[in-house]
Design an enzyme around this catalytic site. Structure first.
Site, PDB file in Angstrom:
ATOM      1  N   LEU A  58       0.867  -1.160  -0.105  1.00  0.00           N
ATOM      2  CA  LEU A  58       0.000   0.003   0.027  1.00  0.00           C
ATOM      3  C   LEU A  58       1.003   1.186  -0.066  1.00  0.00           C
ATOM      4  O   LEU A  58       2.011   1.149   0.069  1.00  0.00           O
ATOM      5  CB  LEU A  58      -0.748  -0.123   1.233  1.00  0.00           C
ATOM      6  CG  LEU A  58      -1.882  -0.944   1.311  1.00  0.00           C
ATOM      7  CD1 LEU A  58      -2.754  -0.932   2.611  1.00  0.00           C
ATOM      8  CD2 LEU A  58      -2.703  -1.077   0.091  1.00  0.00           C
ATOM      9  N   SER A  59       0.392   2.377  -0.288  1.00  0.00           N
ATOM     10  CA  SER A  59       1.179   3.534  -0.332  1.00  0.00           C
ATOM     11  C   SER A  59       1.715   3.699   1.087  1.00  0.00           C
ATOM     12  O   SER A  59       2.836   4.434   1.185  1.00  0.00           O
ATOM     13  CB  SER A  59       0.334   4.916  -0.736  1.00  0.00           C
ATOM     14  OG  SER A  59      -0.678   5.067   0.121  1.00  0.00           O
ATOM     15  N   GLU A  60       1.075   3.508   2.171  1.00  0.00           N
ATOM     16  CA  GLU A  60       1.517   3.583   3.588  1.00  0.00           C
ATOM     17  C   GLU A  60       0.965   2.457   4.600  1.00  0.00           C
ATOM     18  O   GLU A  60      -0.027   2.101   4.273  1.00  0.00           O
ATOM     19  CB  GLU A  60       1.347   4.943   4.154  1.00  0.00           C
ATOM     20  CG  GLU A  60       2.188   6.197   3.770  1.00  0.00           C
ATOM     21  CD  GLU A  60       1.552   6.989   2.589  1.00  0.00           C
ATOM     22  OE1 GLU A  60       2.066   7.690   1.834  1.00  0.00           O
ATOM     23  OE2 GLU A  60       0.389   6.402   2.328  1.00  0.00           O
ATOM     24  N   THR A  61       1.786   2.171   5.230  1.00  0.00           N
ATOM     25  CA  THR A  61       1.303   1.157   6.409  1.00  0.00           C
ATOM     26  C   THR A  61       2.028   1.884   7.749  1.00  0.00           C
ATOM     27  O   THR A  61       2.991   2.481   7.693  1.00  0.00           O
ATOM     28  CB  THR A  61       2.157  -0.293   6.161  1.00  0.00           C
ATOM     29  OG1 THR A  61       1.650  -0.869   5.055  1.00  0.00           O
ATOM     30  CG2 THR A  61       1.796  -0.966   7.443  1.00  0.00           C
ATOM     31  N   HIS A 116      -3.083  11.039   5.200  1.00  0.00           N
ATOM     32  CA  HIS A 116      -4.224   9.995   5.243  1.00  0.00           C
ATOM     33  C   HIS A 116      -3.819   8.939   6.397  1.00  0.00           C
ATOM     34  O   HIS A 116      -4.547   8.408   7.041  1.00  0.00           O
ATOM     35  CB  HIS A 116      -4.572   9.534   3.919  1.00  0.00           C
ATOM     36  CG  HIS A 116      -3.866   8.142   3.504  1.00  0.00           C
ATOM     37  ND1 HIS A 116      -2.686   8.033   2.935  1.00  0.00           N
ATOM     38  CD2 HIS A 116      -4.402   6.764   3.725  1.00  0.00           C
ATOM     39  CE1 HIS A 116      -2.553   6.929   2.477  1.00  0.00           C
ATOM     40  NE2 HIS A 116      -3.464   5.936   3.167  1.00  0.00           N
TER      41      HIS A 116
END
Length: 278
Positions: A45-48, A77
């Site tokens: 994902l774009s961020e974790t 986000h």
């Protein structure tokens, strides 16, 4: 192997699958940085993010934010999604303002019903974009330079620039050439025409990343755009930005200026909840 509480949430949307996804691992103090990075790479994902015990007594929790490639000091986000998960894990919290500790420092997060908002961080770089970069951006967006109404650096860390077009329709019509835009982070914004686009939002936003993909809904970009648009009189002190339309999403970012602060907010929807073994 140890198990951790895990959630995947959708940020800037009241309904699952319409915003920007985030993976969150709770009570992750025993994980090493290498394990965090490896899991973030695996989720892709774009961020974790990983929730930890705060080091600063003023903070309610600490968060570390990872892309598949690196750690980030702050991101929009992931801040709202992490706070949503922390609140769900903490039970009843008797405060309308939560303080998050991250590598960028302490971040204030406000609760208003189902909506969470963070204070836009200060810009590290502002002012008009250089002419040679504007020329390259226009080529990368496949538009004439005359179609660009205004530009500004809106960099609060990631390196975003803002590009204002005439309308929402112009923003949605863009088909970027990521080979030309490589290395640039370009945020497009265009106003709604109430008669044709409705009044659910006032601006359409698109975010083209330096890595060569379009981000669904972007807190850091909207935070930078808000400071530029409100500060220059292009936007009112309160508005809603739509983002993700071109990707089949329906993100909604709520922007409110209150005194010297600009708050960037939205709802968060839970999608997946369980445990993860790491």
């Amino acid at each position: 192997m140890p198990r951790f509480s895990f959630q995947q949430v959708d940020v800037f949307s009241s309904r699952p699958l319409r915003g920007n996804p985030l993976a969150v691992v709770a009570a992750a103090d025993t994980l090493t940085e290498a394990q965090m990075q490896a899991f973030a790479n695996w989720t892709n994902l774009s961020e974790t993010t990983f929730l930890l015990t705060p080091r600063d007594p003023k903070a309610h929790y600490r968060v570390r934010i990872f892309t598949p490639k690196q750690e980030l000091p702050f991101a929009g986000h992931p801040t709202l999604g992490s706070c949503h998960v922390w609140l769900s894990q903490s039970g009843e919290v008797e405060t309308d303002e939560v303080v998050q500790e991250c590598e960028a420092g302490l971040i204030r997060i406000r609760r208003d019903g189902k909506q969470l908002s963070f204070v836009a961080p200060p810009l590290r770089r502002s002012g008009p974009v250089e002419p040679e970069i504007i020329e390259r951006v226009a080529r990368g967006l496949g538009i004439a330079q005359t179609a660009i109404k205004a530009t500004s650096w809106v960099d609060n860390g990631p390196g975003w620039m803002g590009v204002l077009l005439n309308s929402r329709r112009d923003v949605l019509a863009v088909q970027p050439d990521f080979a030309i835009l490589a290395g640039l982070r370009v945020g497009l914004v265009g106003p709604f025409d109430a008669a044709q686009d409705g009044t659910e939002a006032q601006f359409e936003v698109r975010a083209f990343t330096a890595a060569g993909f379009e981000d669904p809904v972007t807190g850091s970009l909207n935070a930078g755009l808000a400071q530029w648009l409100i500060g220059s009189g292009i936007a009112p002190s309160r508005y809603i930005a739509a983002q993700g339309t071109a990707l089949g999403r329906a993100g909604r970012v709520h922007v409110v200026q209150a005194g010297a602060d600009i708050w960037i907010g939205g709802e968060v929807a839970s999608c997946i909840e369980g445990t993860v073994t790491l």
